[in-house]
Design a protein around this motif. Structure first.
Motif, PDB file in Angstrom:
ATOM      1  N   ARG A 197      10.943 -60.604 -34.992  1.00 58.67           N
ATOM      2  CA  ARG A 197      11.962 -60.021 -34.119  1.00 58.67           C
ATOM      3  C   ARG A 197      11.276 -59.344 -32.937  1.00 58.67           C
ATOM      4  O   ARG A 197      10.073 -59.067 -32.976  1.00 58.67           O
ATOM      5  CB  ARG A 197      12.822 -59.023 -34.907  1.00 58.67           C
ATOM      6  CG  ARG A 197      13.460 -59.643 -36.142  1.00 58.67           C
ATOM      7  CD  ARG A 197      14.235 -58.627 -36.956  1.00 58.67           C
ATOM      8  NE  ARG A 197      15.543 -58.370 -36.359  1.00 58.67           N
ATOM      9  CZ  ARG A 197      16.380 -57.437 -36.796  1.00 58.67           C
ATOM     10  NH1 ARG A 197      16.030 -56.654 -37.811  1.00 58.67           N
ATOM     11  NH2 ARG A 197      17.562 -57.264 -36.223  1.00 58.67           N
ATOM     12  N   TYR A 198      12.054 -59.101 -31.891  1.00 59.07           N
ATOM     13  CA  TYR A 198      11.557 -58.427 -30.706  1.00 59.07           C
ATOM     14  C   TYR A 198      11.895 -56.938 -30.752  1.00 59.07           C
ATOM     15  O   TYR A 198      12.894 -56.526 -31.339  1.00 59.07           O
ATOM     16  CB  TYR A 198      12.206 -59.002 -29.447  1.00 59.07           C
ATOM     17  CG  TYR A 198      11.742 -60.373 -29.029  1.00 59.07           C
ATOM     18  CD1 TYR A 198      10.518 -60.891 -29.443  1.00 59.07           C
ATOM     19  CD2 TYR A 198      12.528 -61.158 -28.186  1.00 59.07           C
ATOM     20  CE1 TYR A 198      10.108 -62.148 -29.037  1.00 59.07           C
ATOM     21  CE2 TYR A 198      12.127 -62.407 -27.764  1.00 59.07           C
ATOM     22  CZ  TYR A 198      10.916 -62.905 -28.203  1.00 59.07           C
ATOM     23  OH  TYR A 198      10.509 -64.144 -27.792  1.00 59.07           O
ATOM     24  N   ARG A 199      11.069 -56.157 -30.053  1.00 57.51           N
ATOM     25  CA  ARG A 199      11.367 -54.749 -29.817  1.00 57.51           C
ATOM     26  C   ARG A 199      10.934 -54.425 -28.391  1.00 57.51           C
ATOM     27  O   ARG A 199       9.821 -54.758 -27.976  1.00 57.51           O
ATOM     28  CB  ARG A 199      10.624 -53.854 -30.810  1.00 57.51           C
ATOM     29  CG  ARG A 199      10.922 -52.356 -30.636  1.00 57.51           C
ATOM     30  CD  ARG A 199      10.335 -51.548 -31.784  1.00 57.51           C
ATOM     31  NE  ARG A 199       8.897 -51.703 -31.875  1.00 57.51           N
ATOM     32  CZ  ARG A 199       8.215 -51.647 -33.021  1.00 57.51           C
ATOM     33  NH1 ARG A 199       8.839 -51.444 -34.172  1.00 57.51           N
ATOM     34  NH2 ARG A 199       6.904 -51.803 -33.023  1.00 57.51           N
ATOM     35  N   ASP A 200      11.822 -53.808 -27.648  1.00 51.21           N
ATOM     36  CA  ASP A 200      11.494 -53.399 -26.291  1.00 51.21           C
ATOM     37  C   ASP A 200      10.608 -52.156 -26.361  1.00 51.21           C
ATOM     38  O   ASP A 200      11.029 -51.140 -26.913  1.00 51.21           O
ATOM     39  CB  ASP A 200      12.772 -53.102 -25.501  1.00 51.21           C
ATOM     40  CG  ASP A 200      12.521 -52.968 -24.006  1.00 51.21           C
ATOM     41  OD1 ASP A 200      11.453 -52.438 -23.638  1.00 51.21           O
ATOM     42  OD2 ASP A 200      13.383 -53.393 -23.217  1.00 51.21           O
ATOM     43  N   PRO A 201       9.402 -52.191 -25.825  1.00 52.92           N
ATOM     44  CA  PRO A 201       8.501 -51.029 -25.927  1.00 52.92           C
ATOM     45  C   PRO A 201       9.069 -49.759 -25.328  1.00 52.92           C
ATOM     46  O   PRO A 201       8.649 -48.665 -25.688  1.00 52.92           O
ATOM     47  CB  PRO A 201       7.252 -51.484 -25.158  1.00 52.92           C
ATOM     48  CG  PRO A 201       7.310 -52.966 -25.163  1.00 52.92           C
ATOM     49  CD  PRO A 201       8.762 -53.324 -25.130  1.00 52.92           C
ATOM     50  N   ARG A 202      10.040 -49.888 -24.411  1.00 57.57           N
ATOM     51  CA  ARG A 202      10.571 -48.704 -23.749  1.00 57.57           C
ATOM     52  C   ARG A 202      11.949 -48.298 -24.272  1.00 57.57           C
ATOM     53  O   ARG A 202      12.561 -47.370 -23.745  1.00 57.57           O
ATOM     54  CB  ARG A 202      10.634 -48.948 -22.236  1.00 57.57           C
ATOM     55  CG  ARG A 202       9.251 -49.203 -21.642  1.00 57.57           C
ATOM     56  CD  ARG A 202       9.290 -49.299 -20.146  1.00 57.57           C
ATOM     57  NE  ARG A 202       9.707 -48.033 -19.542  1.00 57.57           N
ATOM     58  CZ  ARG A 202       9.568 -47.749 -18.249  1.00 57.57           C
ATOM     59  NH1 ARG A 202       9.014 -48.614 -17.446  1.00 57.57           N
ATOM     60  NH2 ARG A 202       9.990 -46.608 -17.767  1.00 57.57           N
ATOM     61  N   ASP A 203      12.426 -48.976 -25.293  1.00 57.85           N
ATOM     62  CA  ASP A 203      13.703 -48.596 -25.896  1.00 57.85           C
ATOM     63  C   ASP A 203      13.536 -47.244 -26.576  1.00 57.85           C
ATOM     64  O   ASP A 203      12.711 -47.108 -27.491  1.00 57.85           O
ATOM     65  CB  ASP A 203      14.129 -49.656 -26.917  1.00 57.85           C
ATOM     66  CG  ASP A 203      15.413 -49.282 -27.654  1.00 57.85           C
ATOM     67  OD1 ASP A 203      16.084 -48.311 -27.247  1.00 57.85           O
ATOM     68  OD2 ASP A 203      15.749 -49.971 -28.637  1.00 57.85           O
ATOM     69  N   PRO A 204      14.291 -46.240 -26.160  1.00 59.48           N
ATOM     70  CA  PRO A 204      14.114 -44.904 -26.752  1.00 59.48           C
ATOM     71  C   PRO A 204      14.375 -44.857 -28.255  1.00 59.48           C
ATOM     72  O   PRO A 204      13.906 -43.950 -28.939  1.00 59.48           O
ATOM     73  CB  PRO A 204      15.115 -44.032 -25.977  1.00 59.48           C
ATOM     74  CG  PRO A 204      16.095 -44.980 -25.365  1.00 59.48           C
ATOM     75  CD  PRO A 204      15.343 -46.240 -25.112  1.00 59.48           C
ATOM     76  N   GLU A 205      15.122 -45.843 -28.786  1.00 61.15           N
ATOM     77  CA  GLU A 205      15.423 -45.854 -30.222  1.00 61.15           C
ATOM     78  C   GLU A 205      14.634 -46.917 -30.977  1.00 61.15           C
ATOM     79  O   GLU A 205      14.671 -46.954 -32.207  1.00 61.15           O
ATOM     80  CB  GLU A 205      16.931 -46.045 -30.431  1.00 61.15           C
ATOM     81  CG  GLU A 205      17.756 -44.893 -29.867  1.00 61.15           C
ATOM     82  CD  GLU A 205      19.229 -45.034 -30.179  1.00 61.15           C
ATOM     83  OE1 GLU A 205      19.584 -45.829 -31.075  1.00 61.15           O
ATOM     84  OE2 GLU A 205      20.034 -44.349 -29.528  1.00 61.15           O
ATOM     85  N   GLY A 206      13.928 -47.783 -30.278  1.00 61.40           N
ATOM     86  CA  GLY A 206      13.049 -48.751 -30.917  1.00 61.40           C
ATOM     87  C   GLY A 206      13.731 -49.740 -31.831  1.00 61.40           C
ATOM     88  O   GLY A 206      13.157 -50.152 -32.844  1.00 61.40           O
ATOM     89  N   HIS A 207      14.940 -50.169 -31.514  1.00 59.53           N
ATOM     90  CA  HIS A 207      15.662 -51.109 -32.362  1.00 59.53           C
ATOM     91  C   HIS A 207      15.064 -52.506 -32.295  1.00 59.53           C
ATOM     92  O   HIS A 207      14.547 -52.932 -31.252  1.00 59.53           O
ATOM     93  CB  HIS A 207      17.137 -51.157 -31.956  1.00 59.53           C
ATOM     94  CG  HIS A 207      17.905 -49.955 -32.406  1.00 59.53           C
ATOM     95  ND1 HIS A 207      19.284 -49.883 -32.375  1.00 59.53           N
ATOM     96  CD2 HIS A 207      17.506 -48.759 -32.911  1.00 59.53           C
ATOM     97  CE1 HIS A 207      19.698 -48.713 -32.829  1.00 59.53           C
ATOM     98  NE2 HIS A 207      18.626 -48.017 -33.148  1.00 59.53           N
ATOM     99  N   LEU A 208      15.158 -53.242 -33.396  1.00 63.22           N
ATOM    100  CA  LEU A 208      14.677 -54.621 -33.461  1.00 63.22           C
ATOM    101  C   LEU A 208      15.787 -55.583 -33.069  1.00 63.22           C
ATOM    102  O   LEU A 208      16.957 -55.347 -33.360  1.00 63.22           O
ATOM    103  CB  LEU A 208      14.182 -54.948 -34.873  1.00 63.22           C
ATOM    104  CG  LEU A 208      13.019 -54.095 -35.379  1.00 63.22           C
ATOM    105  CD1 LEU A 208      12.672 -54.500 -36.807  1.00 63.22           C
ATOM    106  CD2 LEU A 208      11.804 -54.234 -34.474  1.00 63.22           C
ATOM    107  N   MET A 209      15.399 -56.690 -32.420  1.00 63.56           N
ATOM    108  CA  MET A 209      16.365 -57.673 -31.934  1.00 63.56           C
ATOM    109  C   MET A 209      15.972 -59.071 -32.366  1.00 63.56           C
ATOM    110  O   MET A 209      14.787 -59.426 -32.341  1.00 63.56           O
ATOM    111  CB  MET A 209      16.428 -57.631 -30.405  1.00 63.56           C
ATOM    112  CG  MET A 209      16.903 -56.318 -29.829  1.00 63.56           C
ATOM    113  SD  MET A 209      16.762 -56.299 -28.017  1.00 63.56           S
ATOM    114  CE  MET A 209      14.991 -55.990 -27.833  1.00 63.56           C
TER     115      MET A 209
END
Length: 290
Positions: A197-209
């Motif tokens: 899965r992907y995770r946006d490094p700058r997502d403040p909540e670090g959710h997986l996609m």
């Protein structure tokens, strides 16, 4: 499928989109795969096979360089691949067991033409390239982005690949808006890999996609709201932010902005009409605490 498999597929797609516009260069073109830790042999083979598909389009020299400690054993494997697919004489493959990357490029006569590179985080600062695919430990995107910028690659994208307890950062750097847009498109066009899965490094909540042509917009929604906390921005500026500062595409930002307007989380100026690039978006009073 593994994180390495996803990375190999991204590499092949980078080759497929980079090669057609660069193999006709007068001074030749080059591909570099360099690592201070060791090369993924399957990725190296995939690169040779991908470039081999363009053998009939070569108008000059194409040099493929594989530079890493202990890479000697890769020579026989890549030579066998070349024999199997019948690479032309203009396509030279060199395996170098370590050394200064910039010196290796110059010695191979590959320092002046177009260069596509795949490197790890310990290599990127040591040479100049037009397009770089970077692998590094997860959680280091801020540092890697600075290194890419220092190398003259002002347009960047980073995504963390997560599979169970395994994590890895993949970064991308270029000077071309178009090439960044193409990379983002390929990133989300990958076939879904089971367990990765992907995770946006700058997502403040670090959710997986999940990997999907229609990615979950939650992380982008949070990042746009956070960005708007510093003041209003136009639709064009928010689309640019999505392209250059998140894992998402510019088109994804357009959809998220429309959804935020519909929910009342943001407001627009002017209030009516088409949601064009010059429309100003700002936090609604409740969202901004006003």
């Amino acid at each position: 499928m593994s994180i390495r498999a996803v990375t190999r597929e991204l590499l092949v797609r980078c080759v497929d989109t980079w090669a057609p516009g660069n193999l006709h260069a007068a001074h030749g073109a080059a591909f570099l795969y360099a690592s201070a830790r060791g090369i993924d042999d399957e990725a190296a083979e995939a690169a040779v096979r991908a470039f081999g598909e363009f053998g009939d389009r070569l108008r000059g020299r194409l040099t493929l360089l594989f530079v890493a400690p202990g890479a000697e054993g890769l020579r026989g494997r890549l030579a066998e691949v070349q024999r199997e697919i019948g690479t032309p004489a203009e396509m030279a493959v060199h395996v170098v067991p370590g050394g200064n990357v910039d010196a290796v490029l110059k010695a191979a006569g590959a320092a002046s033409g177009p260069l596509l590179a795949m490197v790890d985080d310990s290599i990127v600062k040591s040479f100049k390239a037009a397009v770089v695919l970077l692998t590094a430990p997860a959680g280091t995107w801020a540092e890697q982005r600075r290194e890419l910028h220092a190398a003259g690659l002002e347009l960047t994208a980073g995504v963390e690949l997560v599979e169970g307890d395994e994590e890895m950062l993949v970064g991308f750097g270029t000077r071309s808006d178009k090439r960044l847009e193409v990379f983002k498109g390929e990133l989300w066009a990958l076939d879904e890999y089971a367990g990765v899965r992907y995770r946006d490094p700058r997502d403040p909540e670090g959710h997986l996609m999940d990997i999907s042509l229609e990615p979950n917009p939650g992380a982008l929604r949070r990042e746009i709201l956070q960005r708007l906390g510093g003041g209003g921005l136009t639709v064009t500026e928010l689309k640019r932010f999505a392209l250059t500062d998140t894992v998402y595409r510019a088109a994804d930002a357009q959809k998220v902005i429309a959804a935020l307007l519909h929910s009342g989380a943001v407001r627009r100026s002017p209030e009516g009409g088409r949601l064009g690039g010059d429309v100003m978006i700002s936090l609604a009073a409740a969202a901004s605490g006003g």
